[in-house]
Write a protein that holds these residues in place. Structure first.
Motif, mmCIF file in Angstrom:
data_model
loop_
_atom_site.group_PDB
_atom_site.id
_atom_site.type_symbol
_atom_site.label_atom_id
_atom_site.label_comp_id
_atom_site.label_asym_id
_atom_site.label_seq_id
_atom_site.Cartn_x
_atom_site.Cartn_y
_atom_site.Cartn_z
ATOM 1 N N LEU A 304 2.569 2.038 39.976
ATOM 2 C CA LEU A 304 4.054 2.753 39.659
ATOM 3 C C LEU A 304 5.185 1.913 39.705
ATOM 4 C CD1 LEU A 304 3.039 6.067 41.693
ATOM 5 C CD2 LEU A 304 3.043 5.739 39.289
ATOM 6 N N PRO A 305 6.035 2.083 38.885
ATOM 7 C CA PRO A 305 7.414 1.446 38.923
ATOM 8 C C PRO A 305 7.986 1.848 40.286
ATOM 9 C CG PRO A 305 7.470 3.139 37.254
ATOM 10 C CD PRO A 305 6.085 2.923 37.763
ATOM 11 N N PRO A 306 9.157 0.938 40.915
ATOM 12 C CA PRO A 306 9.476 1.333 42.161
ATOM 13 C C PRO A 306 10.651 2.361 42.196
ATOM 14 C CG PRO A 306 10.181 -0.859 41.397
ATOM 15 C CD PRO A 306 9.337 -0.427 40.137
ATOM 16 N N GLY A 307 11.278 2.665 41.000
ATOM 17 C CA GLY A 307 12.471 3.470 41.000
ATOM 18 C C GLY A 307 12.319 4.856 41.864
ATOM 19 N N ALA A 308 11.414 5.394 41.776
ATOM 20 C CA ALA A 308 11.536 6.651 42.702
ATOM 21 C C ALA A 308 11.108 6.518 44.161
ATOM 22 C CB ALA A 308 9.924 7.607 41.867
ATOM 23 N N ALA A 309 10.426 5.173 44.570
ATOM 24 C CA ALA A 309 10.699 4.977 45.846
ATOM 25 C C ALA A 309 11.852 4.752 46.335
ATOM 26 C CB ALA A 309 9.508 3.807 45.975
ATOM 27 N N MET A 310 12.690 3.945 45.557
ATOM 28 C CA MET A 310 14.002 3.731 46.236
ATOM 29 C C MET A 310 14.871 4.781 45.988
ATOM 30 S SD MET A 310 13.592 0.481 46.662
ATOM 31 C CE MET A 310 15.173 0.559 47.312
ATOM 32 N N ALA A 311 14.760 5.822 45.179
ATOM 33 C CA ALA A 311 15.387 6.942 45.442
ATOM 34 C C ALA A 311 15.327 7.509 46.571
ATOM 35 C CB ALA A 311 15.189 7.951 44.398
ATOM 36 N N GLY A 312 13.818 7.613 47.100
ATOM 37 C CA GLY A 312 13.577 8.170 48.186
ATOM 38 C C GLY A 312 14.164 7.243 49.453
ATOM 39 N N ILE A 313 14.124 5.887 49.346
ATOM 40 C CA ILE A 313 14.720 4.988 50.477
ATOM 41 C C ILE A 313 16.295 5.245 50.656
ATOM 42 C CG2 ILE A 313 15.506 2.586 50.884
ATOM 43 C CD1 ILE A 313 12.513 3.140 51.569
ATOM 44 N N TYR A 314 16.986 5.435 49.234
ATOM 45 C CA TYR A 314 18.527 5.710 49.435
ATOM 46 C C TYR A 314 18.446 6.960 50.040
ATOM 47 C CZ TYR A 314 19.516 2.574 45.525
ATOM 48 O OH TYR A 314 19.569 1.406 44.694
#
Length: 493
Positions: A304-314
């Motif tokens: 998976l691309p990391p964008g969704a994980a980074m939204a969770g990190i934000y």
């Protein structure tokens, strides 16, 4: 007063308060199984959901991905079978559909995500469409709450230029039209090593030069554990490929023919859950070839691309440490590792390129795990908007003060109103400074508010009904580079 008596008049002792705007509310745009509540369609309508369970209620569940099995040369996602006479047969698995929003949402919630908005632009019977994605972006124009925008399935489009067009549309939406939200973008083919194919340079060239301070991107893609073994079985192999797979399995594992041939063409796709589970368990435990096929399918689904994980990190960082903390040096959950290992030297061009379009790396550190190791926007050459937390903090301050100052629209444009506005904003910024959101030894070092005739306005402004407020803030920047100097000194005793 016309009647004798006692009259009570209340007078406010304090100015109006500035309510701090939300900072971690992503909007995801993509394809879902369904999009309805009762008989009402939710297609192309932003819907707020608080959990994956609520998402399931409105938008359904994961897709049932189908994979095509083709014999060919050894390459990515290749499984080999030692058949009769030790002959090696190579089989390449190719996914026939490209829906991944559901898996990305799992990754979002696993990494600290909270409530979010979902814009469903189609279902699992539709083809992924650039126009549909862009129309989904437009539906967010009437929504004030979202602060992040993601289109994670854009990287699944066959035409890479379509993906880039969507991403530039997201940047335009965030940085020009709304100016109150942040774009998290993914790199097309970001699972490839830049030594083999320079996907990072392709992204930088295609993303343009406008509104870069309102977006960030991350590299590489992630190998996750979102999809489990229990979710994969022979039903994920398309019907046409299953016939050839039966031949290969019968040739290599004749003792399993009872189970292999039990799945004939008339029953394929129509078996009960218990039948599927029984056959799948036997084949997985006794056929390495079959187990390798399921493992390869799981590997692809978990890439998976990391964008969704980074939204969770934000979201996690905002809730735990406030929006002015850079969303970096944070571990990722449900992530096995980045699919490409990035060295210290390789990160130099990602972090500080000549064109300023910084790409934040996700790296594995021995003994520490997988971490986000970058905190820059795509506008890395700007001293003002180089860092993600600076841009997102400014968005929060602007939105909070803008919403609060609406109270004074049509009030008298005089010293009394100016004093109330100044006091309201000063109190808000002082509270932000006390929490560490502004830098300075004292409040007057951290911020100042200017309003009034001769200060921000002319007499002509007042005649035109214009009240101008100027707010200066010293925002917190991360310690991105730490230098330690060691020097020997002479012995003193």
């Amino acid at each position: 007063m016309k009647t004798p008596g006692v009259y009570v008049k209340e007078q406010s002792a304090s100015p109006n308060l500035v309510v701090e705007a939300a900072t971690a509310v992503p909007a995801f745009i993509g394809y879902t199984q369904i999009a309805k509540i009762g008989d009402m369609s939710l297609l192309n309508k932003p819907v707020k959901v608080n959990s994956l369970t609520e998402f399931n209620h409105y938008f359904g569940y994961a897709p049932s991905p189908k994979f095509e099995l083709k014999e060919g040369d050894a390459q990515d996602f290749t499984i080999s079978l030692e058949g009769v006479d030790n002959e090696v047969v190579y089989c390449v698995l190719k996914r026939k559909d490209r829906y991944s929003l559901y898996y990305n949402l799992r990754l979002f919630f696993a990494n600290g995500g909270g409530y979010c908005y979902i814009v469903s632009v189609g279902n699992y019977d539709d083809e992924l469409s650039k126009d549909q994605f862009i129309s989904g972006i437009d539906t967010l124009l009437e929504e004030q709450e979202p602060t992040m925008v993601l289109v994670p399935e854009a990287v699944n489009l066959e035409n890479k230029q379509d993906c880039f067009d969507i991403q530039t549309a997201v940047l335009k939406h965030c940085g020009m039209i709304m100016r109150n939200r942040f774009a998290i973008l993914d790199i097309y083919n970001g699972y490839k090593d830049i030594k083999d194919e320079d996907v990072v340079s392709e992204f930088r060239e295609a993303i343009g030069t406008e509104f870069l301070g309102f977006g960030a991107t991350y590299y590489p893609w992630l190998s996750t554990s979102i999809v489990s073994d229990e979710e994969i079985d022979f039903c994920n192999i398309d019907k046409e490929s299953w016939g050839r797979l039966k031949e290969l399995l019968n040739a290599g594992y004749p003792h399993l023919s009872q189970y292999i041939n039990g799945i004939d063409e008339t029953k394929y796709g129509k078996l009960e859950f218990n039948e599927i589970n029984t056959i799948n368990k036997v084949l997985r435990n006794h056929s390495k070839f079959y187990a390798d096929i399921l493992s390869a399918i799981k590997l692809q689904l978990n890439l998976l691309p990391p964008g969704a994980a980074m939204a969770g990190i934000y979201t996690l960082v905002d809730n735990a440490k406030e929006v002015w903390k850079a969303p970096a040096n944070i571990g990722l959950s449900n992530v096995i590792g980045p699919v490409v290992n990035i060295s210290h030297a390789a990160q130099e061009d990602l972090n500080v390129p000549i064109n300023g379009k910084a790409v934040n790396p996700i790296r594995y550190f021995v003994g520490e795990g997988v971490k986000v190791w970058g905190a820059r926007t795509l506008d890395g050459n700007s001293l003002d908007w180089r860092y993600i937390n600076v841009r997102r903090t400014m968005i929060m301050l602007e939105e909070s003060i803008k919403n609060a100052i609406k109270t004074y629209v049509f009030d008298a444009n005089n010293a009394n109103t100016w004093g109330s506005v100044r006091s309201m904003i000063n109190n808000f910024l002082n509270s932000i400074w006390m929490r560490g959101g502004l830098t300075g030894a004292a409040p007057h070092d951290a911020f100042s508010v200017h309003i009034g005739l001769g200060e921000t306005m002319t007499a002509e402004d007042i005649l035109d009904g214009i009240m101008r407020v100027s707010v200066l803030v010293a925002l917190v920047r991360p310690a991105e580079f730490i230098e330690i100097t060691f020097q020997q000194q002479m012995q003193k005793s």
